[in-house]
Design a protein around this motif. Structure first.
Motif, PDB file in Angstrom:
ATOM      1  N   THR A  83      21.000 -23.705 -14.691  1.00 51.55           N
ATOM      2  CA  THR A  83      20.381 -22.404 -13.923  1.00 51.55           C
ATOM      3  C   THR A  83      21.490 -21.942 -13.269  1.00 51.55           C
ATOM      4  N   ALA A  84      21.505 -20.409 -13.266  1.00 54.22           N
ATOM      5  CA  ALA A  84      22.566 -19.827 -12.575  1.00 54.22           C
ATOM      6  C   ALA A  84      22.481 -19.253 -11.069  1.00 54.22           C
ATOM      7  N   TRP A  85      21.131 -20.024 -10.511  1.00 49.23           N
ATOM      8  CA  TRP A  85      20.758 -19.639  -9.212  1.00 49.23           C
ATOM      9  C   TRP A  85      20.173 -20.982  -8.400  1.00 49.23           C
ATOM     10  N   ASP A  86      20.396 -20.674  -7.022  1.00 55.28           N
ATOM     11  CA  ASP A  86      20.105 -21.685  -6.446  1.00 55.28           C
ATOM     12  C   ASP A  86      18.971 -21.173  -5.368  1.00 55.28           C
ATOM     13  N   LEU A  87      18.008 -21.961  -5.147  1.00 56.02           N
ATOM     14  CA  LEU A  87      17.027 -21.389  -4.089  1.00 56.02           C
ATOM     15  C   LEU A  87      17.484 -21.858  -2.560  1.00 56.02           C
ATOM     16  N   ILE A  88      17.564 -21.081  -1.740  1.00 62.39           N
ATOM     17  CA  ILE A  88      18.164 -21.245  -0.503  1.00 62.39           C
ATOM     18  C   ILE A  88      17.064 -21.285   0.778  1.00 62.39           C
ATOM     19  N   ALA A  89      16.315 -20.036   0.662  1.00 63.01           N
ATOM     20  CA  ALA A  89      15.264 -20.194   1.932  1.00 63.01           C
ATOM     21  C   ALA A  89      14.043 -19.443   1.275  1.00 63.01           C
ATOM     22  N   GLY A  90      12.610 -19.784   1.862  1.00 63.57           N
ATOM     23  CA  GLY A  90      11.445 -18.896   1.699  1.00 63.57           C
ATOM     24  C   GLY A  90      11.164 -18.414   2.751  1.00 63.57           C
ATOM     25  N   ASP A  91      10.030 -17.456   2.527  1.00 59.03           N
ATOM     26  CA  ASP A  91       9.572 -16.881   3.601  1.00 59.03           C
ATOM     27  C   ASP A  91       8.382 -17.676   3.970  1.00 59.03           C
ATOM     28  N   ILE A  92       8.066 -17.589   5.623  1.00 59.47           N
ATOM     29  CA  ILE A  92       6.868 -18.205   6.119  1.00 59.47           C
ATOM     30  C   ILE A  92       6.668 -17.063   7.302  1.00 59.47           C
ATOM     31  N   LYS A  93       5.736 -16.472   7.263  1.00 58.33           N
ATOM     32  CA  LYS A  93       5.165 -15.575   8.526  1.00 58.33           C
ATOM     33  C   LYS A  93       6.354 -14.520   8.848  1.00 58.33           C
ATOM     34  N   GLY A  94       6.899 -14.293   7.836  1.00 60.18           N
ATOM     35  CA  GLY A  94       8.181 -13.113   8.196  1.00 60.18           C
ATOM     36  C   GLY A  94       9.215 -13.845   8.604  1.00 60.18           C
ATOM     37  N   GLU A  95       9.465 -15.180   8.672  1.00 57.31           N
ATOM     38  CA  GLU A  95      10.799 -15.904   9.065  1.00 57.31           C
ATOM     39  C   GLU A  95      11.262 -16.675   7.916  1.00 57.31           C
ATOM     40  N   TRP A  96      12.489 -16.360   7.522  1.00 59.25           N
ATOM     41  CA  TRP A  96      13.185 -17.489   6.754  1.00 59.25           C
ATOM     42  C   TRP A  96      13.353 -18.655   6.914  1.00 59.25           C
ATOM     43  N   VAL A  97      12.789 -19.702   5.921  1.00 58.10           N
ATOM     44  CA  VAL A  97      12.999 -21.150   6.213  1.00 58.10           C
ATOM     45  C   VAL A  97      13.960 -21.748   5.144  1.00 58.10           C
ATOM     46  N   LEU A  98      15.002 -22.539   5.616  1.00 59.95           N
ATOM     47  CA  LEU A  98      15.636 -23.209   4.618  1.00 59.95           C
ATOM     48  C   LEU A  98      15.060 -24.194   4.041  1.00 59.95           C
ATOM     49  N   VAL A  99      15.174 -24.030   2.430  1.00 61.95           N
ATOM     50  CA  VAL A  99      14.707 -25.177   1.614  1.00 61.95           C
ATOM     51  C   VAL A  99      15.722 -25.776   0.642  1.00 61.95           C
ATOM     52  N   ASN A 100      16.864 -25.912   1.052  1.00 61.50           N
ATOM     53  CA  ASN A 100      17.814 -26.573   0.167  1.00 61.50           C
ATOM     54  C   ASN A 100      18.764 -27.679   1.103  1.00 61.50           C
ATOM     55  N   SER A 101      18.468 -29.028   0.573  1.00 61.83           N
ATOM     56  CA  SER A 101      18.793 -30.009   1.096  1.00 61.83           C
ATOM     57  C   SER A 101      20.336 -30.317   1.122  1.00 61.83           C
ATOM     58  N   ALA A 102      21.084 -29.485   0.284  1.00 63.52           N
ATOM     59  CA  ALA A 102      22.264 -29.640   0.055  1.00 63.52           C
ATOM     60  C   ALA A 102      23.107 -29.554   1.344  1.00 63.52           C
ATOM     61  N   TRP A 103      22.651 -28.615   2.177  1.00 62.92           N
ATOM     62  CA  TRP A 103      23.105 -28.343   3.406  1.00 62.92           C
ATOM     63  C   TRP A 103      23.117 -29.097   4.519  1.00 62.92           C
ATOM     64  N   HIS A 104      22.098 -30.282   4.367  1.00 57.56           N
ATOM     65  CA  HIS A 104      21.725 -31.114   5.416  1.00 57.56           C
ATOM     66  C   HIS A 104      22.913 -31.799   6.067  1.00 57.56           C
ATOM     67  N   ARG A 105      23.839 -32.363   5.152  1.00 64.13           N
ATOM     68  CA  ARG A 105      25.083 -32.999   5.769  1.00 64.13           C
ATOM     69  C   ARG A 105      25.793 -32.163   6.629  1.00 64.13           C
ATOM     70  N   LYS A 106      26.318 -31.160   6.239  1.00 65.74           N
ATOM     71  CA  LYS A 106      26.870 -30.185   7.090  1.00 65.74           C
ATOM     72  C   LYS A 106      26.212 -29.735   8.459  1.00 65.74           C
ATOM     73  N   ILE A 107      25.060 -29.668   8.181  1.00 63.97           N
ATOM     74  CA  ILE A 107      23.968 -29.297   9.630  1.00 63.97           C
ATOM     75  C   ILE A 107      24.164 -30.474  10.711  1.00 63.97           C
ATOM     76  N   SER A 108      23.886 -31.614  10.101  1.00 66.69           N
ATOM     77  CA  SER A 108      23.785 -33.035  10.684  1.00 66.69           C
ATOM     78  C   SER A 108      25.181 -33.289  11.452  1.00 66.69           C
ATOM     79  N   GLU A 109      25.989 -33.071  10.574  1.00 63.19           N
ATOM     80  CA  GLU A 109      27.603 -33.243  11.269  1.00 63.19           C
ATOM     81  C   GLU A 109      27.968 -32.274  12.377  1.00 63.19           C
ATOM     82  N   TRP A 110      27.573 -31.075  12.379  1.00 63.85           N
ATOM     83  CA  TRP A 110      27.448 -30.110  13.393  1.00 63.85           C
ATOM     84  C   TRP A 110      26.913 -30.753  14.376  1.00 63.85           C
TER      85      TRP A 110
END
Length: 252
Positions: A83-110
């Motif tokens: 696949t040439a694309w990754d899903l990053i976020a989806g819209d809920i009530k006009g706000e973007w919600v991150l839906v890609n768990s590949a970034w959880h490590r960097k967020i938790s390290e922060w």
């Protein structure tokens, strides 16, 4: 609901940028043929044909990845991908919600580096991906002679202001809780870090209706002394923003 633990929600770092996750396109979901794939019509920056997109999240995402909903995409870094694309976020009530768990490590390290959680503020050593029992937990933290075992979970589901995990039955998640209970039995500290990406959530609870086995084990873990820290983030202008720690509410 009853049974609450909280660190409060007034933080000097509230509103701080955590991580920039560049996106390359916006699209509309056409279908989701299986858990790890969806078909998206790309509409921005220019209209393209439908593309097959990788969904890097183990959940059902039924209120995010459904036909007609807006999503943000990122071009895959590897040319060898199917696949040439990754899903990053989806819209809920006009706000973007991150839906890609590949970034959880960097967020938790922060979170750990910025000492967002007071309980972990004196940690001297952070070691990722360490084996404990039959599982590999996300972090082993050390403070002098004390070991802190940390497991990280991402939460994208919320109902009536309550963030809920999991959004799909998880045998693996239950096993991680059992390992944390074992760590407590052996005299270690144990922590569950819940990364919450829903802005309409004001508290967190285990999803007892969807996964009663996980919820029962969650309660056992809390009773054994495992600490639970739900941490809320937003996704604005392609940047993860820290908001606050949320309280834990649980049906008894």
């Amino acid at each position: 609901m009853s049974g609450q633990t909280s660190e409060g929600n007034d933080y000097p770092l509230s509103g701080s940028p955590v991580l920039n996750i560049g996106t390359d396109a916006e699209g509309i979901v056409v279908e989701r043929p299986n858990r790890f794939l969806c078909v998206v019509d790309i509409v921005k920056p220019e209209k393209l044909r439908s593309e097959l997109v990788h969904v890097h999240d183990p959940g059902r995402l039924v209120d995010i990845v459904y036909p007609g909903n807006r999503v943000l995409l990122r071009k895959a870094s590897s040319v060898k991908r199917k696949t040439a694309w990754d899903l990053i976020a989806g819209d809920i009530k006009g706000e973007w919600v991150l839906v890609n768990s590949a970034w959880h490590r960097k967020i938790s390290e922060w979170v750990l580096n910025k000492k967002i959680i007071p309980f972990l503020s004196d940690i001297g050593t952070v070691i990722p991906e360490q084996k404990f029992g039959d599982s590999r937990l996300d972090f082993l933290l050390r403070e002098n002679e004390r070991n802190f075992w940390v497991e990280v979970k991402g939460c994208t589901l919320a109902m009536d202001g309550v963030a809920l995990f999991p959004d799909a039955p998880t045998v693996r998640g239950k096993r991680h809780l059992e390992e944390l209970i074992k760590a407590r039995d052996e005299g270690h500290e144990a922590v569950i870090m819940i990364l919450i990406f829903r802005q309409d959530a004001h508290s967190f609870a285990p999803n007892g209706e969807l996964d009663p086995d996980f919820t029962m084990t969650f309660r056992k873990a809390v009773d054994s002394g495992v600490k639970v820290f739900p941490i809320q983030f937003s996704f604005e202008n392609n940047t993860i923003i820290f908001q606050s720690l949320l309280p834990v509410f649980e049906n008894k």
